[in-house]
Design a protein around this motif. Structure first.
Motif, PDB file in Angstrom:
ATOM      1  N   PRO A   7       0.799  -1.231   0.000  1.00 21.50           N
ATOM      2  CA  PRO A   7       0.000   0.000   0.000  1.00 21.50           C
ATOM      3  C   PRO A   7       0.824   1.271   0.000  1.00 21.50           C
ATOM      4  CG  PRO A   7      -0.891  -1.573   1.577  1.00 21.50           C
ATOM      5  CD  PRO A   7       0.433  -2.111   1.132  1.00 21.50           C
TER       6      PRO A   7
ATOM      7  N   TRP B 207      -0.768   0.855  -3.875  1.00 15.96           N
ATOM      8  CA  TRP B 207      -1.801  -0.166  -4.036  1.00 15.96           C
ATOM      9  C   TRP B 207      -2.877   0.049  -2.975  1.00 15.96           C
ATOM     10  CZ3 TRP B 207      -0.638  -6.124  -4.657  1.00 15.96           C
ATOM     11  CH2 TRP B 207      -1.739  -6.719  -5.282  1.00 15.96           C
TER      12      TRP B 207
ATOM     13  N   THR C 177      -4.417   3.798   3.043  1.00 18.69           N
ATOM     14  CA  THR C 177      -4.667   3.333   4.408  1.00 18.69           C
ATOM     15  C   THR C 177      -5.261   4.421   5.291  1.00 18.69           C
ATOM     16  OG1 THR C 177      -2.402   3.929   5.046  1.00 18.69           O
ATOM     17  CG2 THR C 177      -2.774   1.665   4.312  1.00 18.69           C
TER      18      THR C 177
ATOM     19  N   SER D  87      -5.805  -1.139   3.388  1.00 21.12           N
ATOM     20  CA  SER D  87      -6.298  -0.786   2.057  1.00 21.12           C
ATOM     21  C   SER D  87      -7.547  -1.581   1.719  1.00 21.12           C
ATOM     22  CB  SER D  87      -5.209  -1.072   1.016  1.00 21.12           C
ATOM     23  OG  SER D  87      -5.718  -0.889  -0.282  1.00 21.12           O
TER      24      SER D  87
ATOM     25  N   TYR E 215      -6.097  -5.708  -3.775  1.00 21.19           N
ATOM     26  CA  TYR E 215      -5.163  -5.839  -2.655  1.00 21.19           C
ATOM     27  C   TYR E 215      -5.767  -6.681  -1.530  1.00 21.19           C
ATOM     28  CZ  TYR E 215      -2.199  -4.832   1.331  1.00 21.19           C
ATOM     29  OH  TYR E 215      -1.384  -4.968   2.436  1.00 21.19           O
TER      30      TYR E 215
END
Length: 322
Positions: free
Chosen positions: A143, A147, A150, A160, A165
């Motif tokens: 993340p 990706w 958070t 995430s 993911y």
């Protein structure tokens, strides 16, 4: 708003869990470092598990407790949120895969003890430890490289929620090791059942002119003739190795059972919620999360309970301090 009596009690118990998890895993690490006979396999796998669980207690659980105190709102900024989530995923994933590595080590030592020599065991255990931390790092750091996010401006700090993911992280951190440990324990159980079924207990009865007759009995015994006198020796049902294997199989079974019970509610919700765009009450999120964290408390308890050497080493450690 003021805390209720139930909230104060719950937070106190969680704080005690944090301290107990840290202290117990630290004791295991200190014992391994101080006792020279523990500087080999499988204790390196136990040390790796204790390191991941110490990190859970020291770096993850305290900030989770602060998160709970703030009503599951994050007031410590974006950077600390990203650090906390990264360590959360790293340490918990490493703890899970360390349990898997211990189960695999026990499986090979029980079913392939002739081929699984000390030299081979050392190499394989070191490879498993390296792969455990490498995979955990990949899952936890993804993340940070874009990706999914958070942290949101609404004071929410969570893993995430990007569907791709979510699938990658939950399968890599839990569902894949879950399949491995369940397969391993099924093979251990099957091997143990096969050995019990194939073990034959014989009685040797002397016959005329050196002839012998072999009969199956319910209990193992040996019968010899010395100058026409019959001498019977009653033997134990299990050899030393069989007793050791049974104990190892029981330890692995309990370790796996507790691991599954602690983590499966959390990972089921982690997989389903982002994919179905639904939500569950915050209280259940907290319960499932802390139930997973509690696995780091149970791991050293289970392992040391089935290892007399650890118990003796811990007693000696405390007796020297007095």
């Amino acid at each position: 708003r003021p805390f209720s009596i139930f909230s104060v009690l719950a937070l106190t118990l969680l704080a005690m869990l944090v301290v107990a998890t840290f202290v117990w895993n630290l004791l295991v690490l200190v014992t391994i470092l101080r006792v020279r006979t523990f500087h080999r396999v499988p204790h390196n796998l136990v040390a790796s598990m204790a390191i991941s669980d110490v990190m859970v207690a020291a770096l993850v659980m305290p900030l989770s407790l602060v998160h709970e105190l703030n009503g599951r709102l994050w007031k410590l900024g974006r950077v600390l949120c990203q650090v906390w989530i990264s360590f959360d995923v790293l340490c918990c994933t490493a703890s899970i895969w360390n349990v898997t590595a211990i189960a695999l080590d026990r499986y090979w030592s029980i079913t392939r003890h002739l081929q699984y020599t000390l030299k081979t065991r050392k190499k394989i255990s070191n490879v498993m430890i390296a792969l455990t931390w490498l995979l955990s790092s990949i899952i936890s750091l993804s993340p940070l490289f874009g990706w999914g996010g958070t942290y949101s401006e609404g004071m929410k700090c969570q893993m995430s929620q990007e569907p791709s993911y979510t699938i990658f992280s939950t399968f890599g951190a839990f569902y894949l090791p879950l399949c491995v440990v369940l397969f391993v324990y099924w093979k251990i159980y099957k091997a143990a059942k096969f050995r019990i079924g194939s073990r034959k207990t014989n009685t040797i009865t002397p016959m005329a002119e050196c002839a012998v007759q072999v009969k199956e009995e319910t209990r193992p015994q040996m019968v010899f003739t010395v100058r026409h006198a019959t001498v019977t020796f009653q033997t134990d049902g299990d050899t030393w190795r069989e007793q050791k294997e049974k104990k190892a199989a029981l330890m692995v079974g309990i370790l796996i059972g507790v691991f599954v019970l602690c983590w499966i509610p959390f990972f089921i919700t982690e997989l389903i919620v982002p994919l179905c765009s639904c939500d569950i009450p915050p209280i259940w999120k907290s319960i499932f999360l802390w139930l997973g964290y509690s696995n780091s408390f149970f791991n050293p308890l289970i392992y040391t309970a089935f290892n007399k050497n650890y118990n003796n080493a811990l007693r000696n450690l405390f007796s020297r301090q007095r």
